[in-house]
Design an enzyme around this catalytic site. Sequence first.
Site, short mmCIF file in Angstrom:
data_model
loop_
_atom_site.label_atom_id
_atom_site.label_comp_id
_atom_site.label_asym_id
_atom_site.label_seq_id
_atom_site.Cartn_x
_atom_site.Cartn_y
_atom_site.Cartn_z
N GLY A 19 0.82 -1.21 0.00
CA GLY A 19 0.00 0.00 0.00
C GLY A 19 0.85 1.25 0.00
O GLY A 19 2.08 1.21 0.16
N ASP A 20 0.21 2.40 -0.27
CA ASP A 20 0.85 3.71 -0.22
C ASP A 20 1.98 3.86 -1.24
O ASP A 20 2.97 4.55 -1.00
CB ASP A 20 1.39 4.01 1.20
N LYS B 46 -0.43 5.51 -5.53
CA LYS B 46 -1.50 5.27 -6.52
C LYS B 46 -2.29 6.54 -6.81
O LYS B 46 -2.65 6.83 -7.94
CB LYS B 46 -2.46 4.17 -6.00
N GLY B 47 -2.58 7.30 -5.72
CA GLY B 47 -3.38 8.52 -5.88
C GLY B 47 -2.72 9.48 -6.84
O GLY B 47 -3.36 10.00 -7.76
N ASN C 272 -10.16 2.90 4.75
CA ASN C 272 -8.82 2.51 5.22
C ASN C 272 -7.76 3.04 4.23
O ASN C 272 -6.61 3.24 4.60
CB ASN C 272 -8.69 0.99 5.40
N GLY D 109 -5.90 5.82 1.88
CA GLY D 109 -5.63 7.26 1.95
C GLY D 109 -4.75 7.61 0.77
O GLY D 109 -3.60 7.19 0.71
N HIS D 110 -5.30 8.33 -0.19
CA HIS D 110 -4.58 8.63 -1.43
C HIS D 110 -4.27 10.12 -1.50
O HIS D 110 -5.19 10.94 -1.48
CB HIS D 110 -5.41 8.19 -2.64
N ARG E 118 -23.37 -12.11 4.80
CA ARG E 118 -24.75 -11.76 4.43
C ARG E 118 -25.49 -11.03 5.55
O ARG E 118 -26.66 -11.26 5.80
CB ARG E 118 -25.51 -13.03 3.97
N GLN F 114 -4.96 0.05 -1.41
CA GLN F 114 -4.05 -0.86 -0.72
C GLN F 114 -3.00 -1.45 -1.66
O GLN F 114 -2.76 -0.91 -2.73
CB GLN F 114 -4.84 -1.96 -0.02
N ARG G 237 5.46 4.93 8.78
CA ARG G 237 5.53 3.72 7.96
C ARG G 237 6.86 3.02 8.19
O ARG G 237 7.90 3.69 8.30
CB ARG G 237 5.37 4.08 6.49
N LEU H 53 11.43 8.10 -6.63
CA LEU H 53 12.84 7.92 -7.00
C LEU H 53 13.71 8.94 -6.26
O LEU H 53 14.81 8.64 -5.82
CB LEU H 53 13.01 8.08 -8.52
N ASP H 54 13.17 10.16 -6.10
CA ASP H 54 13.94 11.25 -5.48
C ASP H 54 14.38 10.93 -4.05
O ASP H 54 15.39 11.46 -3.58
CB ASP H 54 13.11 12.54 -5.48
N VAL I 195 9.32 11.70 -9.43
CA VAL I 195 10.52 12.21 -8.75
C VAL I 195 10.15 13.28 -7.72
O VAL I 195 10.98 14.09 -7.32
CB VAL I 195 11.55 12.77 -9.77
P1 GDP Z 1 -1.40 5.80 -2.14
O1 GDP Z 1 -2.18 5.31 -0.97
O2 GDP Z 1 -0.82 4.68 -2.95
O3 GDP Z 1 -2.16 6.77 -2.99
O4 GDP Z 1 -0.14 6.59 -1.55
P2 GDP Z 1 -0.15 7.66 -0.34
O5 GDP Z 1 -0.72 8.92 -0.85
O6 GDP Z 1 -0.76 7.05 0.86
O7 GDP Z 1 1.39 7.78 -0.05
C1 GDP Z 1 2.29 8.20 -1.02
C2 GDP Z 1 3.06 9.40 -0.48
O8 GDP Z 1 4.16 9.66 -1.33
C3 GDP Z 1 2.25 10.68 -0.46
O9 GDP Z 1 2.71 11.49 0.61
C4 GDP Z 1 2.62 11.35 -1.79
O10 GDP Z 1 2.46 12.77 -1.76
C5 GDP Z 1 4.07 10.98 -1.87
N1 GDP Z 1 4.62 10.85 -3.22
C6 GDP Z 1 4.07 10.31 -4.33
N2 GDP Z 1 4.96 10.27 -5.33
C7 GDP Z 1 6.11 10.81 -4.86
C8 GDP Z 1 7.40 11.01 -5.39
O11 GDP Z 1 7.70 10.68 -6.52
N3 GDP Z 1 8.34 11.58 -4.55
C9 GDP Z 1 8.06 11.93 -3.27
N4 GDP Z 1 9.03 12.46 -2.52
N5 GDP Z 1 6.84 11.74 -2.74
C10 GDP Z 1 5.89 11.18 -3.51
P1 IMO Z 2 -3.84 2.75 0.44
O1 IMO Z 2 -4.97 2.62 -0.55
C1 IMO Z 2 -1.40 1.01 3.56
C2 IMO Z 2 -3.23 -2.00 6.15
C3 IMO Z 2 -3.35 -1.57 7.59
C4 IMO Z 2 -3.15 -2.91 8.28
C5 IMO Z 2 -3.91 -3.85 7.35
C6 IMO Z 2 -5.33 -4.15 7.78
O2 IMO Z 2 -3.68 4.09 1.02
O3 IMO Z 2 -2.59 2.15 -0.12
P2 IMO Z 2 -7.55 -2.67 7.71
O4 IMO Z 2 -7.89 -1.38 8.37
O5 IMO Z 2 -7.64 -2.65 6.23
O6 IMO Z 2 -8.30 -3.85 8.29
O7 IMO Z 2 -6.00 -2.94 8.10
O8 IMO Z 2 -3.93 -3.23 6.08
N1 IMO Z 2 -3.84 -1.09 5.15
C7 IMO Z 2 -3.14 -0.22 4.42
N2 IMO Z 2 -1.82 0.07 4.45
N3 IMO Z 2 -2.22 1.61 2.69
C8 IMO Z 2 -3.54 1.31 2.62
O9 IMO Z 2 -4.34 1.81 1.67
C9 IMO Z 2 -4.06 0.37 3.55
N4 IMO Z 2 -5.28 -0.13 3.78
C10 IMO Z 2 -5.13 -1.04 4.76
O10 IMO Z 2 -2.34 -0.64 7.94
O11 IMO Z 2 -1.80 -3.28 8.24
MG MG Z 3 -2.21 5.51 1.09
#
Ligand code: GDP
Ligand code: IMO
Ligand code: MG
Length: 432
Positions: A12-13, A16-17, A38, A40-41, A143, A224, A309, A336-337, A418
């Site tokens: 996750g994280d 994607k957003g 759950n 957060g993008h 259900r 995720q 994280r 990458l940065d 980057v």
């Molecule tokens: P998602 O859940 O997959 O949408 O990712 P999150 O938004 O939870 O976490 C990604 C984090 O990386 C966020 O704080 C973005 O602003 C940041 N981010 C995304 N791409 C880049 C990048 O290329 N460089 C840096 N430094 N930050 C980035």
């Molecule tokens: P995005 O879309 C990172 C993780 C939680 C925990 C496990 C189970 O932002 O990438 P839950 O609340 O889903 O039952 O928790 O999954 N988790 C994520 N970790 N990014 C997410 O979403 C997540 N959604 C759930 O931290 O380890």
């Molecule tokens: Mg996220």
Amino acid sequence: MSVTVVVGGQWGDEGKGRIVDLLAQKAHIVARYSAGNNAGHTIINELGEFKLHLVPAGIFYPDKLCVIGNGVVVDPAVLLQEIAELEERGVSVRGRLFLSDRAHVLMPWHPLIDDLDEKLRGKGAIGTTGRGVGPAFIDKVGRAGVRIADLVDPEALLQSLSFLVPYKNAVLEKLYGAQPLDMETVRAEYSDYGARLAPFVTDTSALVQDAMAAGDAVLLEGAQGSLLDLDIGTYEYVTSSVPSSLAAGAAIGMGIGPTQIDTVLGVYKTYNTRVGNGPMPTELLDETGTLLREGGPRPEYGSTTGRPRRCGWFDAVAARYSARANGISAAALTRLDVLDSLPMIKVCTAYRVDGRETRGMPASGAAMASAEPVYEDLAGWRQDTSGVRHFNDLPQEAQAYVRYIEGVLGAPICLVSVGPERDQAISIKGII
Ligand code: GDP
Ligand code: IMO
Ligand code: MG
């Protein structure tokens, strides 16, 4: 017709957003198909920084339609709050955000049970986001869920609640020794949510099918990461989304067929992170781990819970495994940065389990927990890449690193980011 699924390839994280925000330029519809709040993008654009939990990342383009599909679990209070915040900050939502009548509703007992379950598990706690999303999916499968179609129909809601409230109260009181919920309070609160969400509700599968038939491009925004998936992830330290957030889940969660998906784009970070508990073979508890977390313009703290994280080197074993499980046909590489200052970069190419090396992902939780990473060293570049916009302008070592990961994934890397801002990206294959 063009339908692209964007999936997270790690825990996750992955960013994607921000990738969906970039690709949305070329889409007509942007849709979420799984999970709940759950997720957060983060999206950064001319209006500022946004952390979206339910609304798809295409919402910032006034001409795009955004869809919350049948595979999503919706906390109505969170969705209404997110809509209100977007509107306050000048983003138009009404008339372009659509919510599936088949999506499930996150009910007030779900966060309570999430929290109580975690306490029951004690040391084995999953480390959930505590939003109730797991228990809501468990009720969907059991259900015992409430769907949006019932939320917006006061009679149907009352009928559901007259079974569910006493049932869940028995669970709360007898299993957990917790306080019961008041039927009338729940009914009044949720029928109000229903009335306020009703204008957004429709058959989103039909909406997307009609758009696809008219030749519109659809972007499906995964939540995720693949290693959190119930089936292929590091069970039981996974999330409970049904359908899965994997590419295969996109069809089910959107109400389309798998043959209608053209591209599966896997998003990977240049290293690994994880929030919550569970195995992470490349986790670094030293100063390099701190550098990965704190380095760069957006430090690694959960977008939903704010938890730090866990950070570590790129895990090629897990990445290859998830690329294959998703059948990715292209990839995007983010952050990458963050590696810019490192003299040397390690990649985990195998695990050592019980004295033996493996390139496969062990199913056993014990094996994963004891897996030691086998590393290959790659040269760092020690140059600022945040201003680079063309692949050939990256330092040679950075280009080599991208190509190395491309080899691991077995799919072309189309985008490298980057920096967190919309324009801080390098398009390699003309995808944007
Ligand atoms: P998602 O859940 O997959 O949408 O990712 P999150 O938004 O939870 O976490 C990604 C984090 O990386 C966020 O704080 C973005 O602003 C940041 N981010 C995304 N791409 C880049 C990048 O290329 N460089 C840096 N430094 N930050 C980035
Ligand atoms: P995005 O879309 C990172 C993780 C939680 C925990 C496990 C189970 O932002 O990438 P839950 O609340 O889903 O039952 O928790 O999954 N988790 C994520 N970790 N990014 C997410 O979403 C997540 N959604 C759930 O931290 O380890
Ligand atoms: Mg996220």
